[in-house]
Write a protein that holds these residues in place. Structure first.
Motif, PDB file in Angstrom:
ATOM      1  N   PRO A 225       7.464  -3.309  -6.448  1.00 53.21           N
ATOM      2  CA  PRO A 225       7.391  -4.767  -6.229  1.00 53.21           C
ATOM      3  C   PRO A 225       8.132  -5.210  -4.969  1.00 53.21           C
ATOM      4  O   PRO A 225       7.718  -6.157  -4.302  1.00 53.21           O
ATOM      5  N   ILE A 226       9.236  -4.522  -4.643  1.00 59.56           N
ATOM      6  CA  ILE A 226       9.990  -4.897  -3.450  1.00 59.56           C
ATOM      7  C   ILE A 226       9.165  -4.620  -2.193  1.00 59.56           C
ATOM      8  O   ILE A 226       9.121  -5.430  -1.260  1.00 59.56           O
ATOM      9  N   LEU A 227       8.489  -3.459  -2.171  1.00 60.57           N
ATOM     10  CA  LEU A 227       7.655  -3.124  -1.014  1.00 60.57           C
ATOM     11  C   LEU A 227       6.526  -4.132  -0.853  1.00 60.57           C
ATOM     12  O   LEU A 227       6.225  -4.566   0.265  1.00 60.57           O
ATOM     13  N   LEU A 228       5.902  -4.518  -1.961  1.00 58.37           N
ATOM     14  CA  LEU A 228       4.823  -5.502  -1.884  1.00 58.37           C
ATOM     15  C   LEU A 228       5.339  -6.859  -1.413  1.00 58.37           C
ATOM     16  O   LEU A 228       4.682  -7.549  -0.637  1.00 58.37           O
ATOM     17  N   SER A 229       6.524  -7.255  -1.881  1.00 55.65           N
ATOM     18  CA  SER A 229       7.072  -8.547  -1.477  1.00 55.65           C
ATOM     19  C   SER A 229       7.439  -8.547   0.006  1.00 55.65           C
ATOM     20  O   SER A 229       7.231  -9.533   0.707  1.00 55.65           O
ATOM     21  N   LEU A 230       8.004  -7.444   0.493  1.00 59.63           N
ATOM     22  CA  LEU A 230       8.367  -7.372   1.904  1.00 59.63           C
ATOM     23  C   LEU A 230       7.135  -7.284   2.791  1.00 59.63           C
ATOM     24  O   LEU A 230       7.186  -7.641   3.964  1.00 59.63           O
ATOM     25  N   TRP A 231       6.032  -6.808   2.231  1.00 62.81           N
ATOM     26  CA  TRP A 231       4.812  -6.678   3.013  1.00 62.81           C
ATOM     27  C   TRP A 231       4.203  -8.042   3.339  1.00 62.81           C
ATOM     28  O   TRP A 231       3.442  -8.178   4.290  1.00 62.81           O
ATOM     29  N   SER A 232       4.541  -9.062   2.553  1.00 57.75           N
ATOM     30  CA  SER A 232       3.896 -10.368   2.710  1.00 57.75           C
ATOM     31  C   SER A 232       4.889 -11.470   3.043  1.00 57.75           C
ATOM     32  O   SER A 232       4.774 -12.589   2.535  1.00 57.75           O
ATOM     33  N   ILE A 233       5.873 -11.171   3.873  1.00 54.81           N
ATOM     34  CA  ILE A 233       6.878 -12.189   4.219  1.00 54.81           C
ATOM     35  C   ILE A 233       6.498 -12.948   5.491  1.00 54.81           C
ATOM     36  O   ILE A 233       7.333 -13.668   6.053  1.00 54.81           O
ATOM     37  N   GLY A 234       5.242 -12.792   5.938  1.00 58.34           N
ATOM     38  CA  GLY A 234       4.820 -13.452   7.177  1.00 58.34           C
ATOM     39  C   GLY A 234       5.043 -14.951   7.194  1.00 58.34           C
ATOM     40  O   GLY A 234       5.675 -15.482   8.121  1.00 58.34           O
ATOM     41  N   PRO A 235       4.558 -15.729   6.194  1.00 59.96           N
ATOM     42  CA  PRO A 235       4.802 -17.173   6.209  1.00 59.96           C
ATOM     43  C   PRO A 235       6.275 -17.531   6.171  1.00 59.96           C
ATOM     44  O   PRO A 235       6.720 -18.436   6.902  1.00 59.96           O
TER      45      PRO A 235
ATOM     46  N   GLN B 238      10.377   8.684  -7.980  1.00 60.91           N
ATOM     47  CA  GLN B 238       9.713   7.624  -8.733  1.00 60.91           C
ATOM     48  C   GLN B 238       9.818   6.315  -7.947  1.00 60.91           C
ATOM     49  O   GLN B 238      10.846   5.648  -7.955  1.00 60.91           O
ATOM     50  N   PHE B 239       8.748   5.987  -7.238  1.00 60.79           N
ATOM     51  CA  PHE B 239       8.763   4.802  -6.382  1.00 60.79           C
ATOM     52  C   PHE B 239       8.412   3.525  -7.120  1.00 60.79           C
ATOM     53  O   PHE B 239       8.475   2.443  -6.533  1.00 60.79           O
ATOM     54  N   PHE B 240       8.032   3.633  -8.403  1.00 63.78           N
ATOM     55  CA  PHE B 240       7.556   2.428  -9.081  1.00 63.78           C
ATOM     56  C   PHE B 240       8.665   1.390  -9.235  1.00 63.78           C
ATOM     57  O   PHE B 240       8.390   0.205  -9.409  1.00 63.78           O
TER      58      PHE B 240
ATOM     59  N   TRP C 111       1.365  10.320  -0.899  1.00 61.01           N
ATOM     60  CA  TRP C 111       1.500  11.031   0.372  1.00 61.01           C
ATOM     61  C   TRP C 111       2.951  11.376   0.666  1.00 61.01           C
ATOM     62  O   TRP C 111       3.234  12.452   1.209  1.00 61.01           O
ATOM     63  N   LEU C 112       3.865  10.485   0.313  1.00 62.47           N
ATOM     64  CA  LEU C 112       5.271  10.780   0.584  1.00 62.47           C
ATOM     65  C   LEU C 112       5.769  11.958  -0.242  1.00 62.47           C
ATOM     66  O   LEU C 112       6.489  12.832   0.257  1.00 62.47           O
ATOM     67  N   ASN C 113       5.394  12.000  -1.519  1.00 58.72           N
ATOM     68  CA  ASN C 113       5.816  13.121  -2.359  1.00 58.72           C
ATOM     69  C   ASN C 113       5.135  14.422  -1.949  1.00 58.72           C
ATOM     70  O   ASN C 113       5.714  15.507  -2.097  1.00 58.72           O
ATOM     71  N   ARG C 114       3.915  14.344  -1.447  1.00 65.43           N
ATOM     72  CA  ARG C 114       3.251  15.554  -0.963  1.00 65.43           C
ATOM     73  C   ARG C 114       3.979  16.126   0.259  1.00 65.43           C
ATOM     74  O   ARG C 114       4.067  17.345   0.436  1.00 65.43           O
ATOM     75  N   LEU C 115       4.503  15.247   1.104  1.00 64.46           N
ATOM     76  CA  LEU C 115       5.262  15.719   2.263  1.00 64.46           C
ATOM     77  C   LEU C 115       6.579  16.366   1.854  1.00 64.46           C
ATOM     78  O   LEU C 115       7.137  17.181   2.600  1.00 64.46           O
ATOM     79  N   MET C 116       7.078  16.005   0.665  1.00 64.11           N
ATOM     80  CA  MET C 116       8.348  16.559   0.198  1.00 64.11           C
ATOM     81  C   MET C 116       8.185  17.883  -0.546  1.00 64.11           C
ATOM     82  O   MET C 116       9.168  18.561  -0.820  1.00 64.11           O
TER      83      MET C 116
ATOM     84  N   ILE D 236      -3.522  -3.720   0.520  1.00 68.57           N
ATOM     85  CA  ILE D 236      -2.083  -3.440   0.516  1.00 68.57           C
ATOM     86  C   ILE D 236      -1.697  -2.662  -0.735  1.00 68.57           C
ATOM     87  O   ILE D 236      -0.923  -1.693  -0.676  1.00 68.57           O
ATOM     88  N   PHE D 237      -2.254  -3.054  -1.877  1.00 70.60           N
ATOM     89  CA  PHE D 237      -1.940  -2.376  -3.137  1.00 70.60           C
ATOM     90  C   PHE D 237      -2.369  -0.917  -3.086  1.00 70.60           C
ATOM     91  O   PHE D 237      -1.634  -0.019  -3.513  1.00 70.60           O
ATOM     92  N   VAL D 238      -3.557  -0.661  -2.561  1.00 76.25           N
ATOM     93  CA  VAL D 238      -4.067   0.714  -2.493  1.00 76.25           C
ATOM     94  C   VAL D 238      -3.231   1.543  -1.530  1.00 76.25           C
ATOM     95  O   VAL D 238      -2.886   2.703  -1.812  1.00 76.25           O
ATOM     96  N   ILE D 239      -2.867   0.961  -0.394  1.00 71.71           N
ATOM     97  CA  ILE D 239      -2.092   1.717   0.601  1.00 71.71           C
ATOM     98  C   ILE D 239      -0.715   2.077   0.062  1.00 71.71           C
ATOM     99  O   ILE D 239      -0.289   3.246   0.107  1.00 71.71           O
ATOM    100  N   ILE D 240      -0.004   1.085  -0.462  1.00 72.93           N
ATOM    101  CA  ILE D 240       1.336   1.360  -0.974  1.00 72.93           C
ATOM    102  C   ILE D 240       1.275   2.244  -2.214  1.00 72.93           C
ATOM    103  O   ILE D 240       2.120   3.129  -2.411  1.00 72.93           O
ATOM    104  N   GLY D 241       0.240   2.044  -3.063  1.00 76.00           N
ATOM    105  CA  GLY D 241       0.084   2.914  -4.214  1.00 76.00           C
ATOM    106  C   GLY D 241      -0.181   4.348  -3.807  1.00 76.00           C
ATOM    107  O   GLY D 241       0.347   5.286  -4.417  1.00 76.00           O
ATOM    108  N   GLY D 242      -0.982   4.546  -2.757  1.00 78.35           N
ATOM    109  CA  GLY D 242      -1.222   5.896  -2.270  1.00 78.35           C
ATOM    110  C   GLY D 242       0.012   6.538  -1.671  1.00 78.35           C
ATOM    111  O   GLY D 242       0.199   7.755  -1.745  1.00 78.35           O
ATOM    112  N   LEU D 243       0.877   5.722  -1.119  1.00 81.99           N
ATOM    113  CA  LEU D 243       2.114   6.264  -0.547  1.00 81.99           C
ATOM    114  C   LEU D 243       3.118   6.654  -1.614  1.00 81.99           C
ATOM    115  O   LEU D 243       3.831   7.650  -1.479  1.00 81.99           O
ATOM    116  N   THR D 244       3.192   5.863  -2.684  1.00 78.32           N
ATOM    117  CA  THR D 244       4.308   5.996  -3.625  1.00 78.32           C
ATOM    118  C   THR D 244       3.932   6.609  -4.961  1.00 78.32           C
ATOM    119  O   THR D 244       4.779   6.665  -5.853  1.00 78.32           O
TER     120      THR D 244
END
Length: 228
Positions: free
Chosen positions: A174-184, A168-170, A154-159, A140-148
């Motif tokens: 933390p919000i993206l990571l927290s929302l990624w793991s709200i399953g429980p 600046q997605f940093f 990848w998102l900035n490359r598309l722009m 998850i960290f690698v995927i979101i880090g690659g996006l932001t």
């Protein structure tokens, strides 16, 4: 009549013994079901936490354990004197105060969506909402880090073709990571929302209450009500 009363009186101890046996069996089965979680908590969480607490009170040398000595709260006092550590502590507290409400609101919103009777494909949606929480955290960290990433994300490359400045997605990382793991939290909220009696919603609907009114006047008070 007297014989029936005698037989009824004689059957009371047997009934009580049967209830005690059933309660004992239920307690044993329940203990066996929660035992793996308890053992996992003790071995993987409680013991490491206590060990870390003990190490924090010492001058620990990993390569030469015989030189380790007890120094009390000296490590904590040194951390408090460090300005960067204090700034990190306040940032962590602020992040906690912001991320936790976001997690709860998102989990409650998704649970209310999946509890809707008119929604189709609810089993698929429940699976999709819970699936990210069982994926490896490093992935998850690698995927979101690659996006932001500001320079190569990848998102900035598309722009770039739009000639827009990089975002600046940093700040929201933390919000993206927290929302990624709200399953429980989502499953807990879903169980609470589905436990609200449908008759209450039907009565409110007959009285003219809309979805938003039913959510704030019925769903939230009912799931927040303590169990007597």
């Amino acid at each position: 009549m007297i014989r029936q009363q005698v037989n009824s009186t004689a059957s009371i101890p047997a009934t009580r013994a049967r209830h005690r046996s059933l309660a004992r069996y239920s307690a044993i089965v329940g203990t066996l079901f929660i035992l793996p979680w308890v053992l996992g908590f003790i071995l993987l969480k409680l013991i490491p936490i206590l060990a870390a607490l003990g190490f924090s009170l010492t001058d620990f040398h990993m390569l030469t354990p015989e030189q380790t000595r007890f120094i009390g709260l000296a490590n904590y006092l040194e951390v408090l004197r460090d300005q960067q550590a204090g700034a990190s502590l306040f940032a962590s507290i602020g992040n906690f105060l912001f991320v936790v409400p976001v997690q709860m609101i998102a989990a409650l919103g998704l649970a209310s969506l999946c509890a809707s009777e008119r929604l189709r494909g609810k089993p698929i949606l429940r699976t999709l909402f819970f699936l990210p929480s069982i994926l490896p955290a490093i992935g998850i960290f690698v995927i979101i880090g690659g996006l932001t990433d500001p320079s190569s994300g990848w998102l900035n490359r598309l722009m770039e073709p739009l000639h827009l400045p990089p975002i600046q997605f940093f700040n929201i990382f933390p919000i993206l990571l927290s929302l990624w793991s709200i399953g429980p939290s989502f499953l807990i909220m879903l169980g609470a929302v589905q436990g609200v009696p449908k008759e209450v919603y039907e009565a409110a609907r007959v009285d003219g209450a809309g979805p938003i009114m039913r959510f704030f006047a019925i769903t939230i008070p009912m799931i927040a009500m303590p169990i007597a």
